[in-house]
Motif scaffolding. Sequence first.
Motif, PDB file in Angstrom:
ATOM      1  N   ILE A  24       2.660  17.276 -27.716  1.00 47.71           N
ATOM      2  CA  ILE A  24       1.033  17.700 -28.149  1.00 47.71           C
ATOM      3  C   ILE A  24      -0.158  17.358 -26.898  1.00 47.71           C
ATOM      4  O   ILE A  24      -0.526  18.309 -26.711  1.00 47.71           O
ATOM      5  N   ILE A  32      -1.587  20.555 -25.341  1.00 47.75           N
ATOM      6  CA  ILE A  32      -3.138  20.671 -25.318  1.00 47.75           C
ATOM      7  C   ILE A  32      -3.645  20.712 -24.022  1.00 47.75           C
ATOM      8  O   ILE A  32      -4.981  21.453 -23.769  1.00 47.75           O
ATOM      9  N   TYR A  39      -6.921  23.632 -30.348  1.00 47.99           N
ATOM     10  CA  TYR A  39      -6.161  22.210 -30.367  1.00 47.99           C
ATOM     11  C   TYR A  39      -5.698  21.835 -31.508  1.00 47.99           C
ATOM     12  O   TYR A  39      -4.559  21.329 -31.404  1.00 47.99           O
ATOM     13  N   THR A  49      -1.732  21.121 -32.367  1.00 48.90           N
ATOM     14  CA  THR A  49      -1.330  19.767 -32.950  1.00 48.90           C
ATOM     15  C   THR A  49      -0.586  19.834 -34.136  1.00 48.90           C
ATOM     16  O   THR A  49       0.379  19.332 -34.252  1.00 48.90           O
ATOM     17  N   ILE A  88      -4.287  13.514 -35.221  1.00 44.37           N
ATOM     18  CA  ILE A  88      -4.765  14.739 -35.011  1.00 44.37           C
ATOM     19  C   ILE A  88      -6.301  14.731 -34.582  1.00 44.37           C
ATOM     20  O   ILE A  88      -6.451  15.601 -33.714  1.00 44.37           O
ATOM     21  N   ALA A 119      -6.266  13.700 -30.999  1.00 49.30           N
ATOM     22  CA  ALA A 119      -5.625  14.952 -30.102  1.00 49.30           C
ATOM     23  C   ALA A 119      -6.717  16.033 -30.069  1.00 49.30           C
ATOM     24  O   ALA A 119      -6.931  16.336 -28.881  1.00 49.30           O
ATOM     25  N   ILE A 133      -1.458   8.539 -29.637  1.00 53.89           N
ATOM     26  CA  ILE A 133      -1.018   9.463 -30.680  1.00 53.89           C
ATOM     27  C   ILE A 133       0.203   8.747 -31.217  1.00 53.89           C
ATOM     28  O   ILE A 133       0.505   8.944 -32.337  1.00 53.89           O
TER      29      ILE A 133
END
Lengths: 330, 271
Positions: free
Chosen positions: B85, B89, B134, B138, B161, B164, B232
């Motif tokens: 992730i 990103i 994004y 994610t 989420i 992120a 995360i």
Amino acid sequence: MTTTPETDLAVAAAGLVKTFGAQRAVATVDLEVRRGEVFGVLGPNGAGKTTMLKMLATLLPIDGGEASIFGVDVRRQPHMVRQLVGVTGQYASVDENLTGRENLWLFGRLLGLSSSRASATAGELLERFGLSDAADKRISAFSGGMRRRLDLAASLISRPPLIFLDEPTTGLDPRTRGQMWDTIRDLVRDGSTVLLTTQYLDEADQLADRVAVIDRGRKVAEGTPDELKTSVGSSTLQLRMSQPVDTEHAAVVVRRVLSEEPVLTPEAGGLNVALVDANHAAEVLIALRQSGLSIASATVQKPTLDEVFMAITGHGAEDESTDLTLEVPA
Amino acid sequence: MTTIAPSQPARTALDLAPHPTLRDTVDQTLAMAWRAVKKMQRNFEQMFDVTIQPLLFTAMFAYIFGGAVAGDVDSYLPVIIPGLIGQTILTACVATGVQLREDMDKGVFDRFKSLPIARIAPLAGPALADMLRYFIATVLTFGVGIAMGYRPDALGLVAAIVLAVFAGWSIAWIFTWFGTVGRSAQGVQGISLMVMFPLTFLSNAFVPTDTMPTWLRTFADINPVSHVISAIRDLATDGQVTTDVAWAVLGCAAVVAIFLPLSVRSYSRKM
């Protein structure tokens, strides 16, 4: 910031300078555009017209000199200047990814209109510019003329009192150009002040009240289109003699008929002379015939930008030479 | 300051605003975000990096490195999913900068510059719209992970989420700045990748940092991307709000505080 007589001017620029590296794209240009007039800036490619316009529109920083729009200082109050000026660029400044309607809606929103007001304005402008049928097509499907019209429409959303048109018809076919001219004339009738740049003498002649001629970043002449044209004659007679040896004799005849000095052209047997009235060409031809001089060809043409430059600066629009700054009597 | 003589007609008079208000700025940013979303819808190939890439990379990385790094794929998933992730990103952030640069070369940006709008709007609008990218990246990565057997904490997953997407928005300002400084889209891409790769690989994204030499570990441990990835992991895998979450948020805020003003300044200068 001053409040004095300058406020009668839509644009007041003094000693404007823009430098790119070692090159001076705009070298100390003074410009005054009166409220309600159409002012043309005439010059060849690369003369600095667009650069000058971009500085006045806050799109390029001003390197030297002062400029104000309706008395508002361009350098100190760019946000205020942007509220007074609508800019239509040389290459249509509209979004390729959006439709015509979406473009106008977006610009309307950015200018602070409510969503419904922006939609209504977009509809009105599309109608007025004859774009209603194509309104929901993406710009990539638009023709060059349609893009320019949409671009102009986008500049009018906020009804700015001053409109900059950067070469509004460059690259358009003659018919579309004529339509664009009509549109610009309508704008002026509504009371807008217009500052337009062009490479075409006839465009300046058709639209502008006053014209400044720009050459290599300098203003070399300023006046009404008529004054400008008087300096070159309203048209040019181009003659080519059958026998190059006759050229000298023909020049004498031309001088006698028109009291005007002909210019011998580089090609053998060619001579050009400015005409105050195109009809005088007939008298020259008759006189040549009576003198027993035979011509290979004769054409009467409107003066080109190149000839205006030749007359004003003593060099052609493209050639490399001296910096002459002759003023046309204004 | 008197700017205009009293005799001026109303249309050019004193009601000119010297600066855009906050309300104007928000409206203009939203309008620019709308444009960016339309652009995404109509150029769907620009979404491949947040759609196809996460699907492909998640499966690929998990099956290739799983056995070697963690013994088996199942025990690698809690490490690699948050790591991917982070990586996806960052890739999406690079695209934010490159696309801004491409966009700025188009004629329409001349119009944006000539309009009386806040200078931040043309930058903040796309940045806002890219949060959608994004988000998609994610959710897809978590989705593939779950399909492969990853079992995150439900509430923690939602928090992860959100974090992120916020991290993506923040870090994108670095690349937005590159976009406003660079001369060409290729140049921006080049510089961005040079920055992105160390940020991604010199982190705890794919392997635990304690296998690295000390000097490398030092960098990997202070790398804000490591903190985002750890946060995360803590949120999604363990459902816990740890100090790493705080560090991640703080790090992102610091990135915004530095690169947002730099971007706006360089964009305004470019005029």
